[in-house]
Design an enzyme around this catalytic site. Structure first.
Site, PDB file in Angstrom:
ATOM      1  N   GLU A  32      -6.669  -1.574  -3.962  1.00  0.00           N
ATOM      2  CA  GLU A  32      -7.061  -0.171  -3.757  1.00  0.00           C
ATOM      3  C   GLU A  32      -6.685   0.673  -4.962  1.00  0.00           C
ATOM      4  OE1 GLU A  32      -5.162   1.814  -0.420  1.00  0.00           O
ATOM      5  OE2 GLU A  32      -6.666   3.400  -0.426  1.00  0.00           O
ATOM      6  N   HIS A  43     -11.921   6.174   1.460  1.00  0.00           N
ATOM      7  CA  HIS A  43     -12.032   7.491   2.089  1.00  0.00           C
ATOM      8  C   HIS A  43     -11.897   8.580   1.053  1.00  0.00           C
ATOM      9  CE1 HIS A  43      -7.553   7.236   1.910  1.00  0.00           C
ATOM     10  NE2 HIS A  43      -7.829   5.960   2.073  1.00  0.00           N
ATOM     11  N   HIS A  87      -7.600  11.548   4.777  1.00  0.00           N
ATOM     12  CA  HIS A  87      -8.957  11.148   5.177  1.00  0.00           C
ATOM     13  C   HIS A  87      -9.782  12.412   5.372  1.00  0.00           C
ATOM     14  CE1 HIS A  87      -8.230   6.784   5.903  1.00  0.00           C
ATOM     15  NE2 HIS A  87      -6.987   7.224   5.879  1.00  0.00           N
ATOM     16  N   ASP A 132       0.870  -1.173   0.000  1.00  0.00           N
ATOM     17  CA  ASP A 132       0.000   0.000   0.000  1.00  0.00           C
ATOM     18  C   ASP A 132       0.908   1.225   0.000  1.00  0.00           C
ATOM     19  OD1 ASP A 132      -1.933   1.964   0.417  1.00  0.00           O
ATOM     20  OD2 ASP A 132      -3.075   0.728   1.826  1.00  0.00           O
ATOM     21  N   ASP A 147      -3.594   7.056  -3.593  1.00  0.00           N
ATOM     22  CA  ASP A 147      -3.457   6.011  -2.574  1.00  0.00           C
ATOM     23  C   ASP A 147      -3.817   4.707  -3.282  1.00  0.00           C
ATOM     24  OD1 ASP A 147      -3.663   4.361  -0.360  1.00  0.00           O
ATOM     25  OD2 ASP A 147      -5.172   5.586   0.660  1.00  0.00           O
ATOM     26  N   GLU A 170     -11.013   0.753  -1.238  1.00  0.00           N
ATOM     27  CA  GLU A 170     -10.070  -0.291  -0.858  1.00  0.00           C
ATOM     28  C   GLU A 170     -10.724  -1.497  -0.205  1.00  0.00           C
ATOM     29  OE1 GLU A 170      -7.267   0.971   2.259  1.00  0.00           O
ATOM     30  OE2 GLU A 170      -8.181   2.952   2.132  1.00  0.00           O
TER      31      GLU A 170
HETATM   32 MN    MN Z   1      -3.823   2.731   0.880  1.00  0.00          MN
HETATM   33 MN    MN Z   2      -6.542   4.276   1.594  1.00  0.00          MN
END
Ligand code: MN
Ligand code: MN
Length: 278
Positions: free
Chosen positions: A264, A135, A143, A64, A75, A167
């Site tokens: 994700e 998010h 976030h 990640d 992300d 995700e």
């Molecule tokens: Mn992530």
């Molecule tokens: Mn994330």
């Protein structure tokens, strides 16, 4: 690059450093430290500055990583299965992500997208992780409030221009994570900067204010370049956590020690649907 780098015998530290170095080489900055979470660890595991751990043939690895340019964040995550025995579990989170993205458009409800994620993962015979979610993001803000849950429920209407990380996590376990292995915590972020007295704390705080704003950072990012002694770093972290100036992100482990896969992406909501930015 990361996918190729993750092999039995390769050190986590080398892969994390490589991801982070490549990000900078590309002219971007880290949105957060590279996370390399194995098996029942769903997220927030990042190697320590001197960690010797290497990947093994028993590992299901979630990669990640986050990059930003002028604060605009991507992300993204994927799962590498070094066991060769968890294809279905990996496919479940990937397919859930694909189905979720296909549903995202202005007016779609976050809870409806969560329902699609849940049904897709359950269709493979696994459980979604109910207390992790996608998010909304804003510049320099990972976030930003609204979520895309991994289960049904939620009445936020997606709007044109929203940027969301989505995700899905699939598990063979109970479908929940909790903070464990707190002695392995490596990730921190600034939540409430205010003046501090200890010189070590001041050095770390000044660096974080200047370099990270509220974006997470790892011990690797500050040791040895910002604070060159480990006891001093630990003292500063302890002091800043105690004063609630920093928050920490301990590893998140599936409560029944189930295996966990993750997929994700980051997408912007446009008039006719979601455009993936990755
Ligand atoms: Mn992530
Ligand atoms: Mn994330």
């Amino acid at each position: 690059m990361a996918e190729d780098a993750i092999k039995t015998g390769t050190k986590l530290l080398d892969v994390a450093n490589e991801i982070e170095q490549e990000t900078e080489n590309a002219g971007a900055a880290l949105a957060f430290p590279a996370n390399l979470s194995i098996n029942d660890v769903a997220a927030h595991y990042s190697p320590a500055p001197d960690e010797e751990t290497a990947f093994t043939e028993n590992d299901l690895v979630k990669v990640d990583f986050g990059v930003h340019v002028n604060g605009c964040i991507i992300d993204q995550a994927f799962t590498v299965d070094l066991t060769g025995e968890n294809n279905k579990l990996v496919e479940a989170s990937e397919k859930a992500l694909e189905n979720a993205v296909a549903t995202m458009k202005p007016g779609a409800l976050n809870g409806e997208i969560g329902r699609i994620i849940q049904e897709t993962i359950e269709g493979y015979g696994f459980k979604p992780i109910e207390n992790l979610s996608g998010h909304r993001m804003e510049p320099f803000l990972l976030h930003a409030g609204e979520n895309i849950p991994n289960t049904a429920g939620g009445d936020y209407e997606l709007k044109e221009g929203d940027v969301f990380a989505v995700e899905p996590f699939a598990t063979t376990g109970a479908g929940r994570v909790e903070e464990r292995m707190t002695n392995k915590t490596q990730i921190y972020s600034l939540v409430n900067p205010k003046p501090v007295r200890l010189p070590q704390s001041r050095a770390l705080l000044n660096w974080a204010v200047e370099e990270r704003q509220s974006l997470p950072f790892s011990k690797r990012a500050v040791y040895p370049s910002v604070i060159n002694s480990k006891p001093s770093l630990e003292l500063a972290l302890h002091d800043l956590l105690r004063q609630k100036i920093l928050r920490d992100y301990p590893p998140l482990v599936e409560i029944n020690n189930g295996l966990v896969s993750q997929a994700e992406t980051t997408a912007i909501i446009e008039s006719n649907g979601a455009k993936q930015l990755t």
